[in-house]
Design an enzyme around this catalytic site. Structure first.
Site, PDB file in Angstrom:
ATOM      1  N   THR A 266      -3.587   5.542  -2.048  1.00 58.00           N
ATOM      2  CA  THR A 266      -4.001   5.691  -3.450  1.00 58.00           C
ATOM      3  C   THR A 266      -4.643   4.375  -3.861  1.00 58.00           C
ATOM      4  O   THR A 266      -3.954   3.373  -4.056  1.00 58.00           O
ATOM      5  CB  THR A 266      -2.800   6.002  -4.355  1.00 58.00           C
ATOM      6  OG1 THR A 266      -2.163   7.196  -3.894  1.00 58.00           O
ATOM      7  CG2 THR A 266      -3.250   6.200  -5.793  1.00 58.00           C
TER       8      THR A 266
ATOM      9  N   LEU B 267      -1.858   3.201   3.324  1.00 55.94           N
ATOM     10  CA  LEU B 267      -1.588   1.805   2.968  1.00 55.94           C
ATOM     11  C   LEU B 267      -1.257   1.680   1.479  1.00 55.94           C
ATOM     12  O   LEU B 267      -1.569   2.577   0.691  1.00 55.94           O
ATOM     13  CB  LEU B 267      -2.805   0.950   3.331  1.00 55.94           C
ATOM     14  CG  LEU B 267      -3.129   0.944   4.833  1.00 55.94           C
ATOM     15  CD1 LEU B 267      -4.532   0.417   5.102  1.00 55.94           C
ATOM     16  CD2 LEU B 267      -2.092   0.113   5.595  1.00 55.94           C
ATOM     17  N   PRO B 268      -0.624   0.572   1.070  1.00 58.33           N
ATOM     18  CA  PRO B 268      -0.100   0.501  -0.300  1.00 58.33           C
ATOM     19  C   PRO B 268      -1.115   0.333  -1.409  1.00 58.33           C
ATOM     20  O   PRO B 268      -0.879   0.759  -2.535  1.00 58.33           O
ATOM     21  CB  PRO B 268       0.860  -0.693  -0.252  1.00 58.33           C
ATOM     22  CG  PRO B 268       0.417  -1.506   0.911  1.00 58.33           C
ATOM     23  CD  PRO B 268      -0.141  -0.538   1.905  1.00 58.33           C
TER      24      PRO B 268
ATOM     25  N   LYS C 141      -6.786  11.817  -7.450  1.00 58.11           N
ATOM     26  CA  LYS C 141      -5.416  11.367  -7.181  1.00 58.11           C
ATOM     27  C   LYS C 141      -4.883  10.512  -8.327  1.00 58.11           C
ATOM     28  O   LYS C 141      -3.728  10.663  -8.754  1.00 58.11           O
ATOM     29  CB  LYS C 141      -5.386  10.591  -5.867  1.00 58.11           C
ATOM     30  CG  LYS C 141      -4.091   9.858  -5.574  1.00 58.11           C
ATOM     31  CD  LYS C 141      -2.907  10.782  -5.411  1.00 58.11           C
ATOM     32  CE  LYS C 141      -1.689  10.012  -4.911  1.00 58.11           C
ATOM     33  NZ  LYS C 141      -0.465  10.806  -4.939  1.00 58.11           N
TER      34      LYS C 141
ATOM     35  N   LYS D 155       1.610   0.433  -9.949  1.00 58.29           N
ATOM     36  CA  LYS D 155       0.300   0.107  -9.360  1.00 58.29           C
ATOM     37  C   LYS D 155      -0.700   1.229  -9.598  1.00 58.29           C
ATOM     38  O   LYS D 155      -1.850   0.993  -9.994  1.00 58.29           O
ATOM     39  CB  LYS D 155       0.468  -0.152  -7.860  1.00 58.29           C
ATOM     40  CG  LYS D 155      -0.805  -0.491  -7.103  1.00 58.29           C
ATOM     41  CD  LYS D 155      -1.489   0.720  -6.465  1.00 58.29           C
ATOM     42  CE  LYS D 155      -0.629   1.361  -5.410  1.00 58.29           C
ATOM     43  NZ  LYS D 155      -1.344   2.480  -4.733  1.00 58.29           N
TER      44      LYS D 155
END
Length: 306
Positions: A102, A71-72, A177, A246
């Site tokens: 992430t 998912l974003p 990450k 983001k």
């Protein structure tokens, strides 16, 4: 049960988020013979990945012992897991949820604790390698959470990941990450700037890359991105400038929480912000070189000026 048999065993999988990365990972799973029940708001996403479409999250939670999320951002993950009718509401003992997104390590730790209270497991698994590696099944996973749960699900993850690292408790995979993505952003932004400058200085881009890759300026972007970009191949299908920005914001927030100064974040934030504002927001982040080229007189590192 032998490792060989375990690796070949079919597992019923739920998959939420079938976009650029999720769709490719789900396709690896279905091609390996694992039945996948998929959920994504974009019509036809499940079918394109070879998965069966699920009507809702409750159906996925009820059918699959292993659920993967791609998912974003944290807001989307929290909505899927913690929202009304979400995965937490329908979680079952022994179930494992793997978050390939992430997202914020703090949010991940909170979700993992709530899932554990239902006697289920939540693993964070940051993904590196991009769309091409997803298609080849050679991704790198940075995982956090329960080691035993990871060991149980490892054969499934090996369908699409070549290297799987366990970093520690909940949130550590997503922490690794963010740290990795920051370095990715720095190298891509800085190399883009250098390649545009080299073009304006009259240097041949291919020769300049050879010099950089034989010298102390070598990095992932010079070795793996720009050999394609100078030929006009931007490696479409990977992380967009919006998503890169983001991730950088998440990195800055994470370092603030850790009490570590963020002295080098301003450059890539400005660079990918420029790309977004010049119309490259939803294109692959490699297009940042064109954004820098635009404000440098219309320079393109492949073929001169636009």
């Amino acid at each position: 049960m032998s490792d060989h048999h375990e690796k070949g065993r079919r597992m019923s999988v739920g998959f939420v988020g079938l976009g650029n990365m999720g769709g490719r990972i789900a396709r690896r799973l279905t091609d390996a013979g694992h039945p996948v029940l998929g959920h994504d708001p974009a019509p036809g996403s499940a079918e394109r990945a070879g998965a069966s479409p699920a009507r809702n999250l409750a159906e996925i939670a009820g059918a699959a012992d292993q659920i993967l999320l791609s998912l974003p951002d944290s807001r989307a993950v929290e909505a899927v897991v913690l929202g009304e009718g979400g995965l937490l509401e329908h979680a079952r003992a022994g179930q494992t949820i793997v978050d390939l997104s992430t997202t914020s390590p703090g949010s991940t730790r909170r979700i993992a604790a709530l899932v554990a209270a239902k006697d289920a497991r939540y693993l964070d698994a940051g993904v590196s390698g991009g769309a091409a590696a997803a298609e080849r099944g050679t991704l790198t996973l940075m995982t956090g959470g329960d080691q035993e749960a990871l060991d149980r699900i490892r054969p499934l993850l090996e369908t699409f990941a070549q290297k799987i690292f366990h970093l520690g408790g909940p949130g550590t995979g997503h922490s690794a990450k963010l740290l990795n993505n920051f370095l990715n952003a720095v190298s891509l932004a800085a190399t883009s700037e250098v390649m545009v400058a080299g073009r304006k200085a009259g240097l041949d881009p291919r020769t300049l890359l050879d010099v950089l890759n034989a010298s102390s300026g070598a990095n992932w972007a010079t070795a793996n991105r720009f050999p394609h970009i100078v030929e006009g191949d931007y490696l479409e299908g990977g992380l967009t400038s919006t998503l890169m920005t983001k991730d950088l914001v998440l990195y800055v927030d994470h370092l603030h929480d850790l009490g570590v100064p963020t002295l080098n974040a301003a450059g890539p934030l400005a660079t990918f912000g420029l790309a977004a504002n010049l119309g490259y927001a939803d294109q692959i982040s490699n297009r940042v070189v064109d954004a820098i080229g635009d404000v440098s007189g219309g320079v393109r590192v492949h073929g001169g000026t636009s």
